[in-house]
Motif scaffolding. Sequence first.
Motif, PDB file in Angstrom:
ATOM      1  N   GLN A 174      49.269  61.022 -46.714  1.00 39.56           N
ATOM      2  CA  GLN A 174      48.187  60.062 -46.651  1.00 39.56           C
ATOM      3  C   GLN A 174      47.317  60.335 -45.425  1.00 39.56           C
ATOM      4  O   GLN A 174      47.824  60.357 -44.287  1.00 39.56           O
ATOM      5  N   GLU A 175      46.036  60.575 -45.656  1.00 36.55           N
ATOM      6  CA  GLU A 175      45.117  60.718 -44.537  1.00 36.55           C
ATOM      7  C   GLU A 175      44.760  59.331 -44.005  1.00 36.55           C
ATOM      8  O   GLU A 175      44.570  58.394 -44.757  1.00 36.55           O
ATOM      9  N   LEU A 198      47.343  55.188 -51.509  1.00 39.35           N
ATOM     10  CA  LEU A 198      47.942  55.100 -52.836  1.00 39.35           C
ATOM     11  C   LEU A 198      48.074  53.636 -53.232  1.00 39.35           C
ATOM     12  O   LEU A 198      48.353  52.775 -52.389  1.00 39.35           O
ATOM     13  N   PRO A 199      47.925  53.313 -54.512  1.00 36.20           N
ATOM     14  CA  PRO A 199      48.232  51.954 -54.954  1.00 36.20           C
ATOM     15  C   PRO A 199      49.678  51.586 -54.612  1.00 36.20           C
ATOM     16  O   PRO A 199      50.584  52.424 -54.726  1.00 36.20           O
ATOM     17  N   ALA A 248      39.712  59.946 -58.397  1.00 37.79           N
ATOM     18  CA  ALA A 248      40.141  61.086 -59.202  1.00 37.79           C
ATOM     19  C   ALA A 248      41.139  61.957 -58.446  1.00 37.79           C
ATOM     20  O   ALA A 248      41.226  63.161 -58.694  1.00 37.79           O
ATOM     21  N   ASP A 249      41.920  61.352 -57.539  1.00 39.71           N
ATOM     22  CA  ASP A 249      42.778  62.139 -56.650  1.00 39.71           C
ATOM     23  C   ASP A 249      44.257  62.044 -56.966  1.00 39.71           C
ATOM     24  O   ASP A 249      45.083  62.561 -56.210  1.00 39.71           O
ATOM     25  N   PHE A 250      44.636  61.421 -58.065  1.00 44.79           N
ATOM     26  CA  PHE A 250      46.045  61.371 -58.426  1.00 44.79           C
ATOM     27  C   PHE A 250      46.479  62.723 -59.010  1.00 44.79           C
ATOM     28  O   PHE A 250      45.626  63.526 -59.413  1.00 44.79           O
ATOM     29  N   PRO A 251      47.783  63.014 -59.069  1.00 45.20           N
ATOM     30  CA  PRO A 251      48.228  64.277 -59.661  1.00 45.20           C
ATOM     31  C   PRO A 251      47.636  64.485 -61.054  1.00 45.20           C
ATOM     32  O   PRO A 251      47.721  63.608 -61.913  1.00 45.20           O
ATOM     33  N   GLY A 252      46.996  65.624 -61.245  1.00 42.71           N
ATOM     34  CA  GLY A 252      46.335  65.918 -62.509  1.00 42.71           C
ATOM     35  C   GLY A 252      44.903  65.440 -62.579  1.00 42.71           C
ATOM     36  O   GLY A 252      44.202  65.736 -63.557  1.00 42.71           O
ATOM     37  N   GLY A 253      44.442  64.712 -61.567  1.00 46.80           N
ATOM     38  CA  GLY A 253      43.066  64.226 -61.559  1.00 46.80           C
ATOM     39  C   GLY A 253      42.088  65.292 -61.103  1.00 46.80           C
ATOM     40  O   GLY A 253      42.467  66.305 -60.514  1.00 46.80           O
ATOM     41  N   SER A 254      40.800  65.044 -61.354  1.00 45.57           N
ATOM     42  CA  SER A 254      39.761  66.014 -60.987  1.00 45.57           C
ATOM     43  C   SER A 254      38.420  65.300 -60.957  1.00 45.57           C
ATOM     44  O   SER A 254      37.981  64.751 -61.975  1.00 45.57           O
ATOM     45  N   ALA A 255      37.741  65.339 -59.807  1.00 46.65           N
ATOM     46  CA  ALA A 255      36.416  64.739 -59.721  1.00 46.65           C
ATOM     47  C   ALA A 255      35.415  65.461 -60.615  1.00 46.65           C
ATOM     48  O   ALA A 255      34.521  64.837 -61.202  1.00 46.65           O
ATOM     49  N   ARG A 263      35.249  60.261 -50.657  1.00 48.88           N
ATOM     50  CA  ARG A 263      35.692  58.861 -50.757  1.00 48.88           C
ATOM     51  C   ARG A 263      37.182  58.780 -51.061  1.00 48.88           C
ATOM     52  O   ARG A 263      37.917  57.990 -50.448  1.00 48.88           O
ATOM     53  N   ASP A 264      37.673  59.611 -51.966  1.00 47.65           N
ATOM     54  CA  ASP A 264      39.078  59.545 -52.351  1.00 47.65           C
ATOM     55  C   ASP A 264      40.010  59.863 -51.187  1.00 47.65           C
ATOM     56  O   ASP A 264      41.128  59.331 -51.118  1.00 47.65           O
ATOM     57  N   ARG A 265      39.560  60.719 -50.279  1.00 49.32           N
ATOM     58  CA  ARG A 265      40.412  61.066 -49.132  1.00 49.32           C
ATOM     59  C   ARG A 265      40.660  59.864 -48.214  1.00 49.32           C
ATOM     60  O   ARG A 265      41.587  59.893 -47.403  1.00 49.32           O
ATOM     61  N   THR A 266      39.870  58.826 -48.338  1.00 54.36           N
ATOM     62  CA  THR A 266      40.049  57.642 -47.490  1.00 54.36           C
ATOM     63  C   THR A 266      40.898  56.564 -48.156  1.00 54.36           C
ATOM     64  O   THR A 266      41.206  55.545 -47.522  1.00 54.36           O
TER      65      THR A 266
END
Length: 305
Positions: free
Chosen positions: A301-302, A264-265, A186-193, A258-261
């Motif tokens: 990118q982390e 990007l596709p 849920a970490d793409f622009p506009g996404g939200s967990a 999880r998303d921080r790891t």
Amino acid sequence: MTATSTSASKGPGSAEVTGFYEEDTGSIQYVVSDPATKKAALIDVVMGFDPKAAQTDTAQADRILSHVRDRGLTVEWVLDTHPHADHLMASDYLRGKTGAPNAIGAKVAGIAELWRDLYHMPDAFDPERDFDRLFADGDTFHIGELPVRVMLSPGHTLGSITYVVGHDAAFVHDTFMQPDAGTSRADFPGGSAAKLYDSLQEILTLPDDTRLFVGHDYGTDDRPEPAWEATVAEQRTENKHIGGGTSREDYVERREARDRTLPLPDRMLHVLQMNLRAGRLPETEADGNRYLKIPLNRFAQEVPE
């Protein structure tokens, strides 16, 4: 891998669903049909894209069209659940091949606004031009005699939608994954967990025997073969991220960590520029070739420890 699996209709009001696995991106593409009328919809079909060579192909879409012909189906709709970040959508190609209208969620307009800025292309995207129908939450239509209801399911993107078909099938895209894999990022622009959690909970209000068809699967250490169907009851009790009543706070903390790891596709910056145009390729330029514009240094990118 060319995995294909059909989930049979359970009688009147129940769709037959055939899923086609696309190995490069772990995507599942669907042919949803009404056995009574032989009318069908195509959902989230992939246009091939090789990011190393910037080369497109129609192999997956043509595979779907071959299945449609072999089954004697008539395509009434070409549907997508959201502008995909990991694969190029075949919407425009399939509309041209079938004559069926193409559709996506109405909030794609907000996604287009975000990406006009990220690409610095202020006039680039016009969803009303490139899609025949932009569905709002609660909209209804039919596939043959099967009623379809649209649910807004944001989180992965701000405009993702779920298609609830007949009385026992829902196409839930990048919300749930298989129970042993959890849920989508849920970490793409506009996404939200947080919004994704709310969307997951709304999907779980569907009847327990509703078949939920997911957008992606990559297998697991214990299950190397792809899978894409589980019931609401199975997701509610067994999903590794929210099964058994995980709280919103705990889910958001876990999902964001999880998303921080996740990288990007590898296709994202290429394909979104086309997917916000229904998969339509850029216009040819004076030299007869097509070109993409890729933003540099816009996405930090982390690096996992």
